[in-house]
Structure formats: structure tokens, C-alpha cells
Design an enzyme around this catalytic site. Sequence first.
Site, PDB file in Angstrom:
ATOM      1  N   ARG A  31       0.774  -1.247   0.000  1.00 27.44           N
ATOM      2  CA  ARG A  31       0.000   0.000   0.000  1.00 27.44           C
ATOM      3  C   ARG A  31       0.800   1.290   0.000  1.00 27.44           C
ATOM      4  NH1 ARG A  31      -3.964  -1.811   4.717  1.00 27.44           N
ATOM      5  NH2 ARG A  31      -1.917  -2.541   5.374  1.00 27.44           N
ATOM      6  N   ASP A  77      -0.610 -14.133   0.168  1.00 31.38           N
ATOM      7  CA  ASP A  77      -0.776 -13.906   1.599  1.00 31.38           C
ATOM      8  C   ASP A  77      -0.609 -15.216   2.344  1.00 31.38           C
ATOM      9  OD1 ASP A  77      -1.731 -11.519   3.371  1.00 31.38           O
ATOM     10  OD2 ASP A  77      -2.619 -13.316   4.237  1.00 31.38           O
TER      11      ASP A  77
HETATM   12  O1  CP3 Z   1       6.118  -9.159   1.234  1.00 27.93           O
HETATM   13  C1  CP3 Z   1       5.429  -8.990   0.197  1.00 27.93           C
HETATM   14  O2  CP3 Z   1       5.455  -7.922  -0.455  1.00 27.93           O
HETATM   15  C2  CP3 Z   1       4.611 -10.141  -0.332  1.00 27.93           C
HETATM   16  C3  CP3 Z   1       3.262 -10.155   0.003  1.00 27.93           C
HETATM   17  C4  CP3 Z   1       2.769 -10.460   1.400  1.00 27.93           C
HETATM   18  C5  CP3 Z   1       1.514  -9.979   1.866  1.00 27.93           C
HETATM   19  N1  CP3 Z   1       1.256 -10.540   3.069  1.00 27.93           N
HETATM   20  C6  CP3 Z   1       0.662  -9.053   1.116  1.00 27.93           C
HETATM   21  C7  CP3 Z   1      -0.413  -8.348   1.819  1.00 27.93           C
HETATM   22  C8  CP3 Z   1       3.286 -11.274   2.412  1.00 27.93           C
HETATM   23  C9  CP3 Z   1       4.621 -11.982   2.472  1.00 27.93           C
HETATM   24  C10 CP3 Z   1       2.305 -11.318   3.444  1.00 27.93           C
HETATM   25  C11 CP3 Z   1       2.464 -12.130   4.671  1.00 27.93           C
HETATM   26  C12 CP3 Z   1       1.512 -11.978   5.756  1.00 27.93           C
HETATM   27  N2  CP3 Z   1       0.154 -11.807   5.691  1.00 27.93           N
HETATM   28  C13 CP3 Z   1       1.860 -12.109   7.120  1.00 27.93           C
HETATM   29  C14 CP3 Z   1       3.216 -12.445   7.642  1.00 27.93           C
HETATM   30  C15 CP3 Z   1       4.153 -11.333   7.520  1.00 27.93           C
HETATM   31  C16 CP3 Z   1       3.949 -10.270   8.507  1.00 27.93           C
HETATM   32  O3  CP3 Z   1       3.699  -9.132   8.099  1.00 27.93           O
HETATM   33  O4  CP3 Z   1       4.134 -10.572   9.704  1.00 27.93           O
HETATM   34  C17 CP3 Z   1       0.688 -11.930   7.874  1.00 27.93           C
HETATM   35  C18 CP3 Z   1       0.576 -11.950   9.384  1.00 27.93           C
HETATM   36  C19 CP3 Z   1      -0.387 -11.767   6.958  1.00 27.93           C
HETATM   37  C20 CP3 Z   1      -1.822 -11.623   7.266  1.00 27.93           C
HETATM   38  C21 CP3 Z   1      -2.362 -10.366   6.754  1.00 27.93           C
HETATM   39  N3  CP3 Z   1      -2.580 -10.102   5.420  1.00 27.93           N
HETATM   40  C22 CP3 Z   1      -2.719  -9.223   7.491  1.00 27.93           C
HETATM   41  C23 CP3 Z   1      -2.614  -9.099   8.985  1.00 27.93           C
HETATM   42  C24 CP3 Z   1      -3.173  -8.267   6.563  1.00 27.93           C
HETATM   43  C25 CP3 Z   1      -3.740  -6.925   6.844  1.00 27.93           C
HETATM   44  C26 CP3 Z   1      -2.602  -5.991   6.990  1.00 27.93           C
HETATM   45  C27 CP3 Z   1      -3.079  -4.595   7.223  1.00 27.93           C
HETATM   46  O5  CP3 Z   1      -2.175  -3.797   7.618  1.00 27.93           O
HETATM   47  O6  CP3 Z   1      -4.245  -4.259   7.029  1.00 27.93           O
HETATM   48  C28 CP3 Z   1      -3.033  -8.821   5.277  1.00 27.93           C
HETATM   49  C29 CP3 Z   1      -3.335  -8.155   3.985  1.00 27.93           C
HETATM   50  C30 CP3 Z   1      -2.193  -7.919   3.086  1.00 27.93           C
HETATM   51  N4  CP3 Z   1      -1.303  -8.872   2.729  1.00 27.93           N
HETATM   52  C31 CP3 Z   1      -1.897  -6.715   2.383  1.00 27.93           C
HETATM   53  C32 CP3 Z   1      -0.784  -6.989   1.578  1.00 27.93           C
HETATM   54  C33 CP3 Z   1      -0.119  -6.058   0.603  1.00 27.93           C
HETATM   55  C34 CP3 Z   1      -2.673  -5.420   2.488  1.00 27.93           C
HETATM   56  C35 CP3 Z   1      -3.912  -5.601   1.694  1.00 27.93           C
HETATM   57  C36 CP3 Z   1      -4.439  -4.312   1.146  1.00 27.93           C
HETATM   58  O7  CP3 Z   1      -5.139  -3.618   1.879  1.00 27.93           O
HETATM   59  O8  CP3 Z   1      -4.133  -4.035  -0.023  1.00 27.93           O
END
Ligand code: CP3
Length: 355
Positions: A31, A77
Amino acid sequence: MGELKNDRFLRALLREPVDYTPVWMMRQAGRYLPEYRELRSKAGDFLSLCKNKEFACEVTIQPLERFPLDAAILFSDILTIPDAMGLGLYFETGEGPRFKKIVRTEADVDALPIVKTTSDLDYVLNAVTTIRSELNGRVPLIGFSGSPWTLATYMVEGGSSKDFRHVKAMMYDKPEVMHQLLEKLTLSVIDYLNEQIKAGAQAVQIFDTWGGNLSHAAYQTFSLQYMKKIVDGLIREHDGRKVPVIMFTKGGGQWLPQMADAGADALGLDWTTDIGVARGLVGDKVALQGNMDPSVLYASPARIREEVESILSAYGSGSGHVFNLGHGIHQFVDPEHAKAFVEAVHELSPKYHQS
Ligand code: CP3
């Protein structure tokens, strides 16, 4: 699929010599990039980005077009696995991930299938193949999965949690049910990562985002033990090259000696651990990845550069360091600051690699 033009990331993970320290950023596609937000609104929502291979490929490559990163990470994800188990993942704007079905009882756990990636998560494999072909050897592609414990927290809580009330109650009151859940997740993750490797992922990372929330004893039993089992089950060589495995427990700095014995090639570090101390603890067993506080990117490029230098110098000379943030990049970071970070690593690190 083309020779790798830049393999510094893979070499550093295997502690082989490099000319500068390779760098990538957790959540590098996301984002904080206006072009990401634009494509997400075109796709409709986040999951539609993940499920369409052309979109997933475009988003994966977006940060590489801006910054000279040394690795790409599959855009997907960690919650695709629980979704494939039938829990119905969705995202509520501003509230993070949610599940339609929640796992709370022994019967809920019994009813969960083990994921068969080629049929249940074929869209992820299609994205991997598409990205590899589009990268054409520019940099290696990282595949990933959540750790069993981290996935279990979302499945039992029904989404993100601050107190881990339900999942910890299950762990302490019904450890045998928790172990059964973790076992199913472990088998699913092994299949998921191996299929990503067969489809073209050149390294894999296990994200144990919530392992650091466990007690010392519970970490070994409910998180590390299962990650070790995953590492033991992974394909470690594909297409004539080693496939390095990175294990990242956020908040796991105090368990580095145990983690270093789990069989992974590299350990991810969050920013609360001194990387020089960490290197002393793990010796030559594993490479280290990390570990700048992602909030440093809110500061000026000059301050970012100083922090990069201090981490490079704390790690010291020689290979075995992949630079990264200690956790994902925040959504309000100015992309120009991310650029200053990546460039600083490249400019300041060669002096640590003169033999
Ligand atoms: O690293 C990268 O660029 C690759 C993509 C990636 C995403 N999620 C994209 C994403 C990876 C490696 C993840 C891993 C992930 N997802 C984790 C482990 C890594 C970490 O950050 O500890 C976890 C716990 C998740 C679960 C998850 N997915 C959450 C808690 C959320 C919401 C996050 C928020 O701040 O609202 C997501 C959504 C998510 N996954 C987004 C992205 C780019 C945001 C979605 C959006 O609003 O566009």
C-alpha cells in the site's frame, strides 16, 4: 526460464561470497506504493489481486521497477492456506483479515482438510510461474508461507488479535487438539512450499509472525518444533540449485541458538536484536536476514543511511547477511525513503566484502 543475472541474495543465504550485501524488504509490494493502490482498485480488492496471475505478477514487479532490489517476493498472503481449508477469508476495510468459519473445538479441527496445493491453491502456483517468466532471471523469486502457529492464531481467533485469548486457551487447556491443528497445518505448509518450489520459487521464507508471543517452553513445543518439521520436509535443491530456507520468528531473538539448529539456511531478525550479537550466537550455522526498524523509513534519507551503516558494521565483514527491514514496510512510508534505504545498502556494503 533464463540464467539468474543477480544471484547475490541466494549466495548470501548460503554464506557464499558476494560483492555487496543483497537487500529486499518484507511487504515490498503493497500500500505504500501509489501504483499498487491503483491496481488494487482496478482489481476490486486485495484477494482479487492475489487470485489473478497477471495482477499478482504486476504487483510483485512494481517495487523492482522503482528500486534496485536483489529479490522479488511472490505477491500473495499467508492466509491462503486457511482459506483453502474452507474457512472463507475476507478483508474488512481497515480491520484486516477475517474468517467466515472459526476453529474452536476438537470437532472443528477434525473437520479441517489437509491442503492439496495443486488443486486447492493452483492460483498461487500460476502466479509463481507467471512471475518467473516475467522476471526472466533478473533476480530470484521468494516463495513463502505462514508458520503453523501463526496460521493457527488467525484460524482460532477468526482474524487478527491483540490478546490471543482463544488460541492460548486452546493451547493450555487442550494441547492435544492444538497439536492436531498444528499437524494438519504442517502437512499443508510442506505441500504448499514444495509446490511453490516446483513451480519456480528459488528460496522460501516461513513467516512466524506470532511465535514471539509464546512463552519460552511453548515456543519450542507449539511453534519451533513444527517449523523444524517443515524444513525437514522441504525440497532443498531444484533445477540444479540449492533452494535456501529462511525462518523468521518476529520477537524470536532470545531463541536464536535453538532456531539455528532447526535446519534452515537463514534466520530472519526483527529490529530488537543486535545483529552482531546474533551473529556471535549462531556462528557459521546460518545466514542472517534483517534487521532495520521499519520506522526508520519515516526519518530522512540521511538518517536512514546512518542506520544502514550501523547495521552493516554491527554484522561486520564477510558474507551471510541479507539486508532487510525487521518487519514489513509500513503503508505511510514515502517510496523515496525506501529507495534511499535500498541504495544505501548497495553503496555502503562493498567495503564489508573485500577479501
Ligand atoms: O512481502 C510482500 O510484499 C509479499 C506479500 C505479502 C503480503 N502478506 C501481502 C499483503 C506477504 C509476504 C504477506 C504475509 C503476511 N500476511 C503475514 C506475515 C508477515 C507479517 O507481516 O508478519 C501476515 C501476518 C499476513 C496476514 C495479513 N494479510 C494481514 C494481517 C493483513 C492486513 C494488513 C493490514 O495492515 O491491514 C493482510 C493483507 C495484506 N497482505 C496486504 C498486503 C499487501 C494489504 C492488503 C491491502 O489492503 O491491499
